[in-house]
Design an enzyme around this catalytic site. Structure first.
Site, PDB file in Angstrom:
ATOM      1  N   ALA A 212      15.520  31.445 -23.123  1.00 12.82           N
ATOM      2  CA  ALA A 212      16.986  31.015 -22.848  1.00 12.82           C
ATOM      3  C   ALA A 212      17.788  31.753 -22.018  1.00 12.82           C
ATOM      4  O   ALA A 212      18.150  32.904 -23.056  1.00 12.82           O
ATOM      5  CB  ALA A 212      17.182  32.231 -24.496  1.00 12.82           C
TER       6      ALA A 212
ATOM      7  N   ILE B 268      11.649  24.449 -18.292  1.00 11.06           N
ATOM      8  CA  ILE B 268      10.558  24.821 -17.892  1.00 11.06           C
ATOM      9  C   ILE B 268       9.901  25.563 -19.428  1.00 11.06           C
ATOM     10  O   ILE B 268       8.926  25.325 -20.116  1.00 11.06           O
ATOM     11  CB  ILE B 268      10.982  25.999 -17.311  1.00 11.06           C
ATOM     12  CG1 ILE B 268      11.305  25.298 -15.992  1.00 11.06           C
ATOM     13  CG2 ILE B 268       9.838  27.303 -17.132  1.00 11.06           C
ATOM     14  CD1 ILE B 268      12.207  26.803 -15.212  1.00 11.06           C
TER      15      ILE B 268
ATOM     16  N   ASP C 233      19.191  26.938 -29.486  1.00 13.89           N
ATOM     17  CA  ASP C 233      19.644  26.146 -30.232  1.00 13.89           C
ATOM     18  C   ASP C 233      20.161  24.602 -29.799  1.00 13.89           C
ATOM     19  O   ASP C 233      21.068  24.421 -30.097  1.00 13.89           O
ATOM     20  CB  ASP C 233      21.003  27.116 -30.285  1.00 13.89           C
ATOM     21  CG  ASP C 233      21.656  27.464 -28.559  1.00 13.89           C
ATOM     22  OD1 ASP C 233      21.182  26.953 -27.593  1.00 13.89           O
ATOM     23  OD2 ASP C 233      22.404  28.186 -28.293  1.00 13.89           O
TER      24      ASP C 233
ATOM     25  N   SER D 104      21.458  24.099 -27.137  1.00 15.58           N
ATOM     26  CA  SER D 104      22.615  23.396 -26.586  1.00 15.58           C
ATOM     27  C   SER D 104      22.298  23.309 -24.635  1.00 15.58           C
ATOM     28  O   SER D 104      23.265  22.067 -24.934  1.00 15.58           O
ATOM     29  CB  SER D 104      23.169  25.027 -26.225  1.00 15.58           C
ATOM     30  OG  SER D 104      22.853  26.438 -25.446  1.00 15.58           O
TER      31      SER D 104
ATOM     32  N   GLY E  91      18.527  23.000 -24.546  1.00 13.34           N
ATOM     33  CA  GLY E  91      17.248  21.925 -24.862  1.00 13.34           C
ATOM     34  C   GLY E  91      16.888  20.384 -25.380  1.00 13.34           C
ATOM     35  O   GLY E  91      18.710  20.421 -26.004  1.00 13.34           O
TER      36      GLY E  91
ATOM     37  N   TYR F 104      26.323  34.502 -13.942  1.00  9.84           N
ATOM     38  CA  TYR F 104      24.994  34.825 -13.922  1.00  9.84           C
ATOM     39  C   TYR F 104      24.024  34.962 -13.338  1.00  9.84           C
ATOM     40  O   TYR F 104      23.178  35.749 -14.230  1.00  9.84           O
ATOM     41  CB  TYR F 104      25.321  33.256 -13.542  1.00  9.84           C
ATOM     42  CG  TYR F 104      23.325  32.652 -13.703  1.00  9.84           C
ATOM     43  CD1 TYR F 104      23.045  31.999 -15.361  1.00  9.84           C
ATOM     44  CD2 TYR F 104      22.635  32.012 -12.494  1.00  9.84           C
ATOM     45  CE1 TYR F 104      21.860  31.441 -15.068  1.00  9.84           C
ATOM     46  CE2 TYR F 104      21.497  31.885 -12.491  1.00  9.84           C
ATOM     47  CZ  TYR F 104      20.958  31.338 -13.958  1.00  9.84           C
ATOM     48  OH  TYR F 104      20.109  31.060 -14.245  1.00  9.84           O
TER      49      TYR F 104
HETATM   50  C1  UD2 Z   1      19.905  26.351  -7.606  1.00  4.90           C
HETATM   51  C2  UD2 Z   1      20.246  27.125  -9.154  1.00  4.90           C
HETATM   52  C3  UD2 Z   1      21.237  27.546  -9.320  1.00  4.90           C
HETATM   53  C4  UD2 Z   1      21.590  29.393  -8.972  1.00  4.90           C
HETATM   54  C5  UD2 Z   1      21.096  28.877  -7.096  1.00  4.90           C
HETATM   55  C6  UD2 Z   1      21.132  30.353  -5.912  1.00  4.90           C
HETATM   56  C7  UD2 Z   1      19.032  25.012 -10.322  1.00  4.90           C
HETATM   57  C8  UD2 Z   1      18.773  23.972 -10.903  1.00  4.90           C
HETATM   58  N1  UD2 Z   1      20.166  25.543  -9.816  1.00  4.90           N
HETATM   59  O1  UD2 Z   1      20.640  26.158  -7.138  1.00  4.90           O
HETATM   60  O2  UD2 Z   1      21.434  27.968 -10.788  1.00  4.90           O
HETATM   61  O3  UD2 Z   1      20.480  29.900  -9.564  1.00  4.90           O
HETATM   62  O4  UD2 Z   1      20.280  28.046  -7.257  1.00  4.90           O
HETATM   63  O5  UD2 Z   1      20.731  30.113  -5.580  1.00  4.90           O
HETATM   64  O6  UD2 Z   1      17.547  25.928 -10.014  1.00  4.90           O
HETATM   65  N2  UD2 Z   1      22.746  18.607  -4.262  1.00  4.90           N
HETATM   66  C9  UD2 Z   1      23.331  17.225  -3.856  1.00  4.90           C
HETATM   67  N3  UD2 Z   1      23.861  16.461  -4.623  1.00  4.90           N
HETATM   68  C10 UD2 Z   1      24.179  16.828  -5.740  1.00  4.90           C
HETATM   69  C11 UD2 Z   1      23.737  18.352  -6.890  1.00  4.90           C
HETATM   70  C12 UD2 Z   1      22.913  19.312  -5.590  1.00  4.90           C
HETATM   71  O7  UD2 Z   1      23.614  17.403  -2.967  1.00  4.90           O
HETATM   72  O8  UD2 Z   1      23.970  16.139  -6.978  1.00  4.90           O
HETATM   73  C13 UD2 Z   1      23.054  19.584  -2.971  1.00  4.90           C
HETATM   74  C14 UD2 Z   1      23.334  21.705  -3.311  1.00  4.90           C
HETATM   75  O9  UD2 Z   1      24.655  21.607  -2.995  1.00  4.90           O
HETATM   76  C15 UD2 Z   1      22.783  22.556  -2.906  1.00  4.90           C
HETATM   77  C16 UD2 Z   1      20.332  20.992  -2.964  1.00  4.90           C
HETATM   78  O10 UD2 Z   1      21.318  19.978  -3.398  1.00  4.90           O
HETATM   79  O11 UD2 Z   1      22.495  22.328  -1.754  1.00  4.90           O
HETATM   80  C17 UD2 Z   1      20.047  22.154  -4.278  1.00  4.90           C
HETATM   81  O12 UD2 Z   1      20.800  22.133  -5.366  1.00  4.90           O
HETATM   82  P1  UD2 Z   1      20.698  22.893  -6.479  1.00  4.90           P
HETATM   83  O13 UD2 Z   1      21.205  22.609  -7.859  1.00  4.90           O
HETATM   84  O14 UD2 Z   1      19.649  21.436  -7.478  1.00  4.90           O
HETATM   85  O15 UD2 Z   1      19.817  24.309  -6.744  1.00  4.90           O
HETATM   86  P2  UD2 Z   1      19.953  25.099  -5.335  1.00  4.90           P
HETATM   87  O16 UD2 Z   1      19.258  25.822  -5.313  1.00  4.90           O
HETATM   88  O17 UD2 Z   1      21.577  25.337  -5.131  1.00  4.90           O
END
Ligand code: UD2
Length: 309
Positions: free
Chosen positions: A76, A13, A33, A35, A37, A145
């Site tokens: 960050a 972002i 850093d 890590s 990015g 987190y």
């Molecule tokens: C988002 C945030 C996470 C946390 C969470 C809180 C992102 C990338 N992640 O997770 O950090 O803040 O919200 O609610 O924004 N999925 C698959 N296969 C994959 C990857 C994901 O089926 O290879 C599914 C996953 O199980 C979920 C959906 O896709 O049901 C979205 O997954 P995500 O990791 O993009 O985002 P989310 O909302 O779970």
């Protein structure tokens, strides 16, 4: 022309924001850093770049004093819930302490500032049934987190209110688009799907695909941030999302049509802690005059057409 600092500006972002601000003629400084990015995310724009850890308080103080930034976008973070569960203390220093230290330095040094914006997450809402999620809904931070994101957003707002500083915070929902890194299993699902469609790799579908998310294209996110920084009347927190709910199965169907290819899929059990439904109430963001420009379909089309550039 404004002086702008973006921490985490080489990330997904942050780098999209940096491209927009540079195009607008701003003078952009980035601390990252690398890590998470990548240098290549900002290789084609004219910015001042420091490869540095935001937890180095001395470095940050010096930069803040010298830079006299009008705007600070604090992106960050270790943006991985799983990593925060593995390393709660280390990620706490990045996701919370570094933010408070920056706010406190700005306060004690009386540095001129038009706006400090902190980026939080929908993770603060946890697994409670309120729906859609309003900024005033109960929170339930279930991981280090989410705790750190919630705490830092409160510090941001409270510093604004207690010390009369121009601060604001946002809660991102599911952001997707160019430069999102698909490398971790916890990367945004659309970056993983894009990578699989592009390379023919098999996508692991966790659960039955009926889970919903509120997806927002990164270009809309950047515009939302610019609107909030400009228009928020007081220190407060805003959901940044589309306000629409789409199931993962529907996203996949839409994307397959756009990419003219079928996603290879393997079904797996639902992930531990996965939420079944997510949607934001975006009334507050809209009240500032923001409207998303991209539908899920047009956003995916644009993402697909620029992938691998
Ligand atoms: C988002 C945030 C996470 C946390 C969470 C809180 C992102 C990338 N992640 O997770 O950090 O803040 O919200 O609610 O924004 N999925 C698959 N296969 C994959 C990857 C994901 O089926 O290879 C599914 C996953 O199980 C979920 C959906 O896709 O049901 C979205 O997954 P995500 O990791 O993009 O985002 P989310 O909302 O779970």
């Amino acid at each position: 022309m404004s002086n702008v600092l973006i921490t985490g500006g080489a990330g997904f972002i942050g780098s999209n924001l940096a491209h927009k601000l540079v195009a607008n003629g701003d003078n952009v400084t980035i601390v990252d850093d690398l890590s998470m990015g990548k240098r290549k995310n900002i290789a084609d724009i004219d910015v001042t770049f420091y490869e540095h850890d935001v937890c180095d308080h001395g470095f940050m103080h010096n930069l803040l004093s010298k830079g006299r930034f009008d705007y600070i976008y604090y992106l960050a973070a270790v943006a991985s819930v799983a990593d925060s569960v593995e390393r709660p203390m280390a990620t706490h220093q990045i996701n919370q302490e570094s933010v408070v230290d920056t706010l406190d330095y700005l306060r004690t040094q009386h540095l001129p500032l038009k706006r400090f914006l902190f980026t939080s997450s929908a993770a603060v809402y946890g697994n409670l049934p309120d729906f859609p999620k309003k900024e005033s809904s109960h929170v339930q931070p279930l991981t280090p987190y989410a705790i750190d994101k919630y705490s830092s957003e409160r510090y941001t707002i409270d510093y604004g209110q207690l010390y009369d500083m121009p601060t604001v915070a946002v809660r991102f929902f599911n952001v997707y688009g160019p430069r999102q890194n698909p490398e971790s299993p916890y990367s945004g699902v659309l970056s993983i799907i894009t990578d699989c469609l592009n390379s023919g790799k098999t996508f692991s579908l966790y659960g039955d695909g009926s889970q919903t998310r509120d997806f927002i294209y990164v270009d809309d996110v950047v515009n939302a941030l610019l609107t909030i920084v400009d228009k928020a009347p007081e220190p407060d927190v805003y959901n940044v999302a589309n306000g629409m709910e789409t199931s993962l199965s529907e996203v996949i169907r839409t994307y397959e049509k756009i990419a003219h290819s079928q996603l290879k899929m393997e079904k797996k059990d639902s992930r531990n802690g996965d939420i079944s439904k997510s949607r934001a109430d975006v009334t507050k963001l809209q009240s500032l005059g923001f409207k998303p420009k991209w539908t899920l379909e047009s956003g995916l089309k644009n993402y697909w057409s620029t992938y691998g550039e």
